[in-house]
Design a protein around this motif. Sequence first.
Motif, PDB file in Angstrom:
ATOM      1  N   ASP A 156      46.944  61.813  42.410  1.00  0.00           N
ATOM      2  CA  ASP A 156      48.214  60.957  42.347  1.00  0.00           C
ATOM      3  C   ASP A 156      47.876  59.463  42.645  1.00  0.00           C
ATOM      4  OD1 ASP A 156      51.657  61.705  43.614  1.00  0.00           O
ATOM      5  OD2 ASP A 156      50.941  60.316  42.009  1.00  0.00           O
ATOM      6  N   TYR A 157      49.046  58.798  42.679  1.00  0.00           N
ATOM      7  CA  TYR A 157      48.995  57.293  43.183  1.00  0.00           C
ATOM      8  C   TYR A 157      49.779  57.317  44.341  1.00  0.00           C
ATOM      9  CZ  TYR A 157      46.706  55.601  38.875  1.00  0.00           C
ATOM     10  OH  TYR A 157      46.000  55.419  37.878  1.00  0.00           O
ATOM     11  N   ARG A 158      49.606  56.355  45.273  1.00  0.00           N
ATOM     12  CA  ARG A 158      50.467  56.054  46.279  1.00  0.00           C
ATOM     13  C   ARG A 158      50.437  54.425  46.501  1.00  0.00           C
ATOM     14  NH1 ARG A 158      48.561  54.800  51.192  1.00  0.00           N
ATOM     15  NH2 ARG A 158      46.504  55.875  51.922  1.00  0.00           N
ATOM     16  N   ASP A 159      51.447  54.078  47.028  1.00  0.00           N
ATOM     17  CA  ASP A 159      51.270  52.565  47.471  1.00  0.00           C
ATOM     18  C   ASP A 159      50.023  51.967  48.514  1.00  0.00           C
ATOM     19  OD1 ASP A 159      55.171  52.238  47.569  1.00  0.00           O
ATOM     20  OD2 ASP A 159      53.571  52.049  45.845  1.00  0.00           O
ATOM     21  N   TYR A 160      49.750  51.039  48.069  1.00  0.00           N
ATOM     22  CA  TYR A 160      48.552  50.579  48.870  1.00  0.00           C
ATOM     23  C   TYR A 160      49.187  50.013  50.339  1.00  0.00           C
ATOM     24  CZ  TYR A 160      45.196  47.467  51.003  1.00  0.00           C
ATOM     25  OH  TYR A 160      44.058  46.944  51.843  1.00  0.00           O
ATOM     26  N   HIS A 161      48.318  50.657  51.444  1.00  0.00           N
ATOM     27  CA  HIS A 161      48.893  50.196  52.770  1.00  0.00           C
ATOM     28  C   HIS A 161      47.714  49.403  53.538  1.00  0.00           C
ATOM     29  CE1 HIS A 161      52.616  52.373  52.214  1.00  0.00           C
ATOM     30  NE2 HIS A 161      52.134  53.445  52.364  1.00  0.00           N
TER      31      HIS A 161
ATOM     32  N   GLY B 266      44.705  48.602  55.304  1.00  0.00           N
ATOM     33  CA  GLY B 266      43.714  49.367  55.764  1.00  0.00           C
ATOM     34  C   GLY B 266      43.237  50.434  55.195  1.00  0.00           C
ATOM     35  N   ASP B 267      43.827  50.597  53.879  1.00  0.00           N
ATOM     36  CA  ASP B 267      43.336  51.754  53.145  1.00  0.00           C
ATOM     37  C   ASP B 267      42.036  51.355  52.265  1.00  0.00           C
ATOM     38  OD1 ASP B 267      46.600  52.739  51.581  1.00  0.00           O
ATOM     39  OD2 ASP B 267      45.396  53.358  53.450  1.00  0.00           O
ATOM     40  N   ASP B 268      41.340  52.162  52.080  1.00  0.00           N
ATOM     41  CA  ASP B 268      39.864  51.932  51.567  1.00  0.00           C
ATOM     42  C   ASP B 268      40.204  51.316  50.174  1.00  0.00           C
ATOM     43  OD1 ASP B 268      37.335  51.903  50.482  1.00  0.00           O
ATOM     44  OD2 ASP B 268      36.783  54.018  51.173  1.00  0.00           O
ATOM     45  N   LEU B 269      39.302  49.840  49.974  1.00  0.00           N
ATOM     46  CA  LEU B 269      39.581  49.258  48.790  1.00  0.00           C
ATOM     47  C   LEU B 269      39.010  49.756  47.450  1.00  0.00           C
ATOM     48  CD1 LEU B 269      39.516  45.781  50.333  1.00  0.00           C
ATOM     49  CD2 LEU B 269      41.680  46.920  49.330  1.00  0.00           C
ATOM     50  N   ARG B 270      38.071  50.827  47.893  1.00  0.00           N
ATOM     51  CA  ARG B 270      37.349  51.377  46.810  1.00  0.00           C
ATOM     52  C   ARG B 270      38.150  52.344  45.854  1.00  0.00           C
ATOM     53  NH1 ARG B 270      32.649  54.447  49.209  1.00  0.00           N
ATOM     54  NH2 ARG B 270      34.329  55.124  50.791  1.00  0.00           N
ATOM     55  N   TYR B 271      39.257  52.696  46.158  1.00  0.00           N
ATOM     56  CA  TYR B 271      40.407  53.617  45.548  1.00  0.00           C
ATOM     57  C   TYR B 271      41.499  52.610  45.001  1.00  0.00           C
ATOM     58  CZ  TYR B 271      37.157  56.876  47.893  1.00  0.00           C
ATOM     59  OH  TYR B 271      36.183  57.766  48.436  1.00  0.00           O
ATOM     60  N   LEU B 272      41.352  51.268  44.960  1.00  0.00           N
ATOM     61  CA  LEU B 272      42.525  50.860  44.376  1.00  0.00           C
ATOM     62  C   LEU B 272      42.332  50.842  42.953  1.00  0.00           C
ATOM     63  CD1 LEU B 272      42.773  47.317  46.292  1.00  0.00           C
ATOM     64  CD2 LEU B 272      44.579  49.301  46.228  1.00  0.00           C
TER      65      LEU B 272
ATOM     66  N   ARG C 228      50.492  44.891  41.243  1.00  0.00           N
ATOM     67  CA  ARG C 228      50.754  45.454  42.570  1.00  0.00           C
ATOM     68  C   ARG C 228      49.632  46.585  42.777  1.00  0.00           C
ATOM     69  NH1 ARG C 228      56.200  48.600  42.547  1.00  0.00           N
ATOM     70  NH2 ARG C 228      55.530  49.459  44.490  1.00  0.00           N
ATOM     71  N   PHE C 229      49.588  46.553  44.043  1.00  0.00           N
ATOM     72  CA  PHE C 229      48.477  47.504  44.461  1.00  0.00           C
ATOM     73  C   PHE C 229      48.724  48.961  44.754  1.00  0.00           C
ATOM     74  CE2 PHE C 229      45.300  44.442  44.965  1.00  0.00           C
ATOM     75  CZ  PHE C 229      45.623  43.183  45.576  1.00  0.00           C
ATOM     76  N   PHE C 230      48.083  49.774  44.018  1.00  0.00           N
ATOM     77  CA  PHE C 230      48.378  51.240  44.082  1.00  0.00           C
ATOM     78  C   PHE C 230      46.921  51.996  44.545  1.00  0.00           C
ATOM     79  CE2 PHE C 230      52.426  52.177  43.085  1.00  0.00           C
ATOM     80  CZ  PHE C 230      52.856  51.021  42.128  1.00  0.00           C
ATOM     81  N   LEU C 231      46.844  53.026  45.358  1.00  0.00           N
ATOM     82  CA  LEU C 231      45.873  53.705  45.479  1.00  0.00           C
ATOM     83  C   LEU C 231      45.835  55.128  44.913  1.00  0.00           C
ATOM     84  CD1 LEU C 231      43.674  52.588  48.047  1.00  0.00           C
ATOM     85  CD2 LEU C 231      44.727  54.556  49.281  1.00  0.00           C
TER      86      LEU C 231
END
Lengths: 300, 618
Positions: free
Chosen positions: A53-58, A60-66, A76-79
Amino acid sequence: MVISTSDKKNIILDPDFLRRLARLKIETRKILGGVMKGEKRSKKYGTSVEFADYRDYHRGDDLRYLDWNIYARLERFFLKLFQEEEDLTVHVLVDTSASMQAGDPSKAIYAKKLAAALAYIGLTNLDRVSVTTFQNDIKEGTQLLRGRAHLATILDLLNKVESGEKTDFLKSMKSFTLRHRSSGLVFVVSDFLDPVNVKEGIKRLKYNNNDILLLHVLDRTELEPDLRGDWALTDSETGDVVEVSVSPRLISDYKRRMVAYLDDLRNFARKLGLGYVLTTTDVTPEDFILKKLVVTGFVK
Amino acid sequence: MAFNNLIALAFLSAIPVIIALYLLRLQRKKKIIASTFFWTEMIQDLQANVPFQKLRWNILLFLQLLIALAIIFAMIDPSIKAALNEGQRTIFVIDTSASMSAAINGQTRLEKALQDIGTYCNALSPREEVMLIEAGEHAQVILDFTDNLSTIENTLIKIRVQDARSDMETAYRLALSKAGEVDQPKLVIASDFSGVDAALFADSSAPLQFLQAGEPGNNVAITDFSVTGLSDNPDISAFNAFLAVRNYTDQAIRSDIDFLVNNELVDVRTIEVDPGSRTARVFNDIPYPAVTGGVVEVKLDIEDDMSLDNTAYSLPPDNSTMEVLIAGDDPFLQLALAGIPGIRLYKIGASEYLPGASFDLTFFPGWAPEELLPGNYVFFNPPNRDYLPCTLSDPIPSPQVTDWDDGNPILRFVNPGSFDVFTAKVAQPQPGSIVLIDADSTPLLIYGERNYLRGLVFPFDLTSSDLITRPTFPILMYNIVSFFRSHLESSSSGLRTQGIEAVRVDGLAEKVKLTGPDGIELEFPIDAGHAFVDVNVAGVYTMEVIGGADSEPRTMVANFFDEEESDISAIAPPQDLYGSDSSMRFEIEGEKHVWKYLAAIALIVLSGEWFFYHRKGF
């Protein structure tokens, strides 16, 4: 105290509340399914991990999974979230017995809101979440669900269930543990007004090595009765009638007993290594979860 | 207990209403709560800790019913019998006459009356006060209105019987006068009512009640005693004495008579008296110790219900000069009296006579003044006068002597059958008078004494008989003088306990002082050469004349001789005086309304019920 004649009022979670809930995570303090206690859970991402699934980027999240593709389209950034076999199993047990009808809003409505909120937190974090209602036994319940999309299912369940039966906490817990043998994090949302069976029921719950948080929901008037004069009080579950002439001295005695009961339950939970938190329905679910519950460590 | 407003019982219908309301009160407000677990626990503990929890609920109902009943009961206006007369002024008129000394079963009539009065006073109502008036020889207020029980008791203790008749009329009038000065008066006459005129109380302006004291008793009384003179036997020192005894019982009596001189027994004689009769005897040659002399005392050796009149006193034989007056013109009388030793004879005309002239004996030949003071008098053919011992009517011819009292000292050595009376008035003796010579159609010599006026009446003129020609005439005159000598007031030795006695003393004296029985001391002023003494206790007195030339103490005796007062054989109960109206009797009871106390009880219970209900948090 008001006993709602029905709690047909649908549970609605405010969008803003949901947004704030999405920032939270459910944490367990115990070793569950191989996950080390105290170890910060993290999601395992890799090619062998199934996209979930996706979720909004917060921050601190790992940027590799953007997901850069979405960013390119929507700016828009989604993780990306990936499913992992050791994801947390969260069970939310909601007391919907007759005693939960008390209050305005009723404890049942309040408990359902809490249950929905906790379920949403879990779903958002791709935890496996089930919501089960109980009265004199297990009533309605969901299977383990994952993903935010299943919030509607949970809400439907909670809105459908009606309070009314007598509480049998022990029997309900027995039935639950039989159905869910694997350990997990269990939130029990109840008024625990079944002093005879509560402790045994809780002990039963621990048999499966569950990490348990007891969410004790009471109406303010259950802690501080506002009765005066002569009353014939009827038990909402048993129908037993007690005639009292309420005096200040009697109120004082009631409070003393209630406090003793709550202390006893709190101490019992502590001895068993359980979490315990008390709330009253005059505290909004939002404030409870966002302010009080996070202190317990079960939600961060 | 009486109930004065029974219609208030209708309010008992409120009782079921109270019960119904109580039950309704128990309908509690209903509420459904999550769990009654804690409430049940508390109630169980309460019931465990307070075993009578249920009973407390019932007590509340009981208290409310009690309040209702107390109020309803108060509305019925109950009253109880009690000696309670709030704000009343009760005046007790207490008879202290000699008859009140009559004792039955060890308690005198006066003691009985005082006991009943004391009982009444012990239960005085709020603001009730008591006044005590003594109806003795003289009426007087002995205690003014008071509610002080101690003062009342101390006054009652000091009340004594007087050896005299009571002046009930004056005492009653005094009580009425006092009653007229206060609100809510009530008069209570405490007496044996012996000799009381019922008409006296007919005009009472205040509520009147009678406290009857005593029961009928048996009595034998000395009604007259005097030492008549020395014995005729010159070889012995002795005296002769005259004694009259009356038997008020219904049985004949025979009694010893003790003669004492200076408290030493000198002789014992015997007297017999028929039931209901009076006997007079002369006792001769009673030994008298010439060296020591002293007062002569006589005692009846008999047990009766009134001992006061069983003793009498007389002074020793006295040969002092007797002042005798003939007020009128009768030469034969003058001749007969002139030869009697020991008298000083005076003669004045009838028109010159003034009552009050102090002579020891006065003769009135053929007339009698309208009024006379107490004294000794002899009347020959007098007109009718109230003070005479008989009433006189039209004369009759030639009454024939049929009988005479040869035991009477006046007729000693006198043969009444030896003279003829040609014309005599018909004499009807007054009650209490003695017929000394009786004839077929009228008594010819009557003696009587009324209010210390001693009178001897010949209902015929000396010239209407041949008495003056008989040798018996001077003997008769001598006997008369001797008889009255024993009752001399000129030597002022013989007093009576009733009335005021005029005692002749030195005209320059200031006052006299009498010391009597039990240390009684009395002083009396002197007026015109006489001391007017008033004693009401029988016994021997010593009189001192203060001032003047007569400094020698004089021995005097006072006697209680009252045939009416000594008659204790009958008591006139008040209802006999006033018919069958028994409400006139004194009852130590009244009616007290107690509703106020019931209302107070209701208020107290109501306060308690409020405390238990509200404060204790029912």
